[in-house]
Write a protein that holds these residues in place. Structure first.
Motif, PDB file in Angstrom:
ATOM      1  N   THR A  22       0.834  -1.201   0.000  1.00  0.00           N
ATOM      2  CA  THR A  22       0.000   0.000   0.000  1.00  0.00           C
ATOM      3  C   THR A  22       0.868   1.251   0.000  1.00  0.00           C
ATOM      4  O   THR A  22       0.621   2.207  -0.739  1.00  0.00           O
ATOM      5  CB  THR A  22      -0.935   0.007   1.216  1.00  0.00           C
ATOM      6  OG1 THR A  22      -1.778  -1.148   1.164  1.00  0.00           O
ATOM      7  CG2 THR A  22      -1.814   1.254   1.224  1.00  0.00           C
ATOM      8  N   SER A 224      -7.907   1.556   5.218  1.00  0.00           N
ATOM      9  CA  SER A 224      -8.169   2.526   6.284  1.00  0.00           C
ATOM     10  C   SER A 224      -7.985   3.960   5.811  1.00  0.00           C
ATOM     11  O   SER A 224      -8.730   4.862   6.217  1.00  0.00           O
ATOM     12  CB  SER A 224      -7.263   2.249   7.491  1.00  0.00           C
ATOM     13  OG  SER A 224      -5.907   2.422   7.144  1.00  0.00           O
ATOM     14  N   GLU A 225      -6.990   4.195   4.933  1.00  0.00           N
ATOM     15  CA  GLU A 225      -6.754   5.555   4.439  1.00  0.00           C
ATOM     16  C   GLU A 225      -7.972   6.096   3.696  1.00  0.00           C
ATOM     17  O   GLU A 225      -8.310   7.279   3.807  1.00  0.00           O
ATOM     18  CB  GLU A 225      -5.530   5.581   3.514  1.00  0.00           C
ATOM     19  CG  GLU A 225      -4.220   5.241   4.185  1.00  0.00           C
ATOM     20  CD  GLU A 225      -3.930   3.743   4.201  1.00  0.00           C
ATOM     21  OE1 GLU A 225      -2.804   3.370   4.561  1.00  0.00           O
ATOM     22  OE2 GLU A 225      -4.848   2.952   3.861  1.00  0.00           O
ATOM     23  N   GLN A 253      -3.840   0.131  12.617  1.00  0.00           N
ATOM     24  CA  GLN A 253      -4.554   1.282  12.065  1.00  0.00           C
ATOM     25  C   GLN A 253      -5.835   1.595  12.839  1.00  0.00           C
ATOM     26  O   GLN A 253      -6.510   2.588  12.553  1.00  0.00           O
ATOM     27  CB  GLN A 253      -4.918   1.008  10.605  1.00  0.00           C
ATOM     28  CG  GLN A 253      -3.720   0.753   9.703  1.00  0.00           C
ATOM     29  CD  GLN A 253      -4.111   0.149   8.363  1.00  0.00           C
ATOM     30  OE1 GLN A 253      -5.140  -0.533   8.254  1.00  0.00           O
ATOM     31  NE2 GLN A 253      -3.308   0.389   7.351  1.00  0.00           N
ATOM     32  N   THR A 257      -8.119   5.123  12.717  1.00  0.00           N
ATOM     33  CA  THR A 257      -9.358   4.976  11.954  1.00  0.00           C
ATOM     34  C   THR A 257     -10.580   5.254  12.824  1.00  0.00           C
ATOM     35  O   THR A 257     -11.505   5.971  12.413  1.00  0.00           O
ATOM     36  CB  THR A 257      -9.455   3.563  11.357  1.00  0.00           C
ATOM     37  OG1 THR A 257      -8.280   3.285  10.594  1.00  0.00           O
ATOM     38  CG2 THR A 257     -10.672   3.437  10.454  1.00  0.00           C
TER      39      THR A 257
END
Length: 283
Positions: A22, A224-225, A253, A257
Motif C-alpha cells: 500500500t 483505512s486511508e 490502524q 481509523t
C-alpha cells in the motif's frame, strides 16, 4: 492490457506485506489463501507495466500479463465453503448440480456462488467474512422493516448479493475497478438476480459528493486511508437510524481509523478481529 505482480508469503506476514505494498502505491492487493498450502499469494493488478516492474525490482516476485479474453479464467481455483451464521453459505461451486446439492443439504440457508476470480471478496478472507457476519446480524434486526444497502468497494459483489438474499429491498454496489465490476455483474446474474435488482456502478468514493441521506446500511470494506477520507461522506449518505459496517482495517490502524470515525459522528457497538484484520459496526 493488465499486468499482475505476484508474490507468496506466510499468513503471519500478510499484514506486513499489505502495508508495504500500500505504501508503495498498490491500490488493490488481493490475498489468495489456497487450502492445502501454507503460503498466501498476493496479487496486484496494474495497467502500467512500469509499475509492475517497479514492484518486482523492490520486492521480487513475478509478473504475468493478463489478456482481456481470458482474465476471468485465471482466478485461483481454490475451494471455498463459508457458513455465515444460520443464514448463508458462500461457495466457489458454480455448477447447477453442486449448487442444488448444497441447497438440499442446507435448506434453511441461501447458497451464494462466488467463484474466486480477479476481484476481492470471495467470502473466506477475514475482512469479507467479518462483514458478512455483521451484515447477517443487521438483517436479522431489520427483518420486519424495509431496508437498503450501499456496498462501497463491492469487489466480487458478495456483500451486495448477500444483502439482497438476506431481505434488503434496495441494494447497489460501487466499485472503481472495471475488471471487478464485470465480475460483480456476472455474479449477480449467476445467483439468480436481475441486473436491475443489484445495480453495480462504477464510482470513485473519493470524488463522491452525497447531498442527502439515502441508505439504511452502508458497508465499506476498504483500506483505512480511504475510510478516514470518506467518513464525512458516509455520514451524509447514511440515514439517521442507519448502520455502518467497516472493514479492511489492520490492527495498528485501529486507533487512527476509529478516531476519524468518531470525529465524523460514528461510534461502534461491535468490533470483530480475525488475525490482524478488524471490522466494526455502529448501532
Amino acid at each position: 492490457m493488465v499486468h499482475i505482480w505476484s508474490k507468496r508469503c506466510t499468513p503471519e506476514d500478510e499484514a506486513a506485506w499489505q502495508a508495504k505494498l500500500t505504501l508503495a502505491g498498490a491500490e488493490t492487493v488481493v490475498a489468495i489463501a489456497t487450502r492445502g498450502r501454507k503460503s498466501i499469494r498476493l496479487d496486484v493488478y496494474l495497467e502500467d507495466a512500469a509499475q509492475a516492474e517497479q514492484l518486482k525490482l523492490i520486492f521480487g516476485g513475478e509478473i504475468t500479463v493478463l489478456k482481456d479474453e481470458n482474465w476471468a479464467d485465471l482466478g485461483d481455483q481454490r475451494p471455498i465453503f463459508v457458513k455465515v451464521r444460520d443464514r448463508l453459505i458462500i461457495t466457489s461451486e458454480s455448477t447447477p448440480k453442486a449448487l442444488t446439492k448444497l441447497s438440499k443439504e442446507y435448506p434453511k440457508r441461501s447458497v451464494l456462488s462466488i467463484p474466486p476470480e480477479l476481484a476481492f471478496g470471495t467470502g473466506d478472507h477475514a475482512t469479507t467474512a467479518n462483514c458478512l457476519r455483521l451484515l447477517t446480524d443487521i438483517a436479522k434486526e431489520r427483518r420486519n422493516s424495509k431496508w437498503s444497502l450501499l456496498d462501497l468497494g463491492t469487489g466480487t459483489g458478495v456483500l451486495a448479493i448477500a444483502a439482497k438474499a438476506l431481505g434488503a429491498q434496495k441494494v447497489e454496489g460501487w466499485e472503481n475497478d472495471p475488471l471487478a465490476i464485470e465480475v460483480a455483474k456476472r455474479n449477480v446474474l449467476a445467483n439468480g438476480f436481475e441486473a436491475k435488482a443489484i445495480p453495480i456502478r462504477q464510482r470513485d468514493v473519493l470524488t463522491w459528493d452525497p447531498n442527502k441521506p439515502t441508505h439504511d446500511v452502508i458497508a465499506a470494506n476498504l483500506f483505512s486511508e480511504i475510510l478516514i477520507a470518506i467518513f464525512p461522506k458516509i455520514r451524509q449518505a447514511l440515514k439517521s437510524n442507519g448502520t455502518l459496517i467497516i472493514s479492511g482495517i489492520l490492527d495498528h490502524q485501529r486507533k487512527e481509523t476509529f478516531a476519524a470515525a468518531k470525529k465524523a459522528g460514528f461510534t461502534f457497538s461491535t468490533v470483530k478481529q480475525r488475525g490482524p484484520w478488524i471490522a466494526a459496526r455502529t448501532c
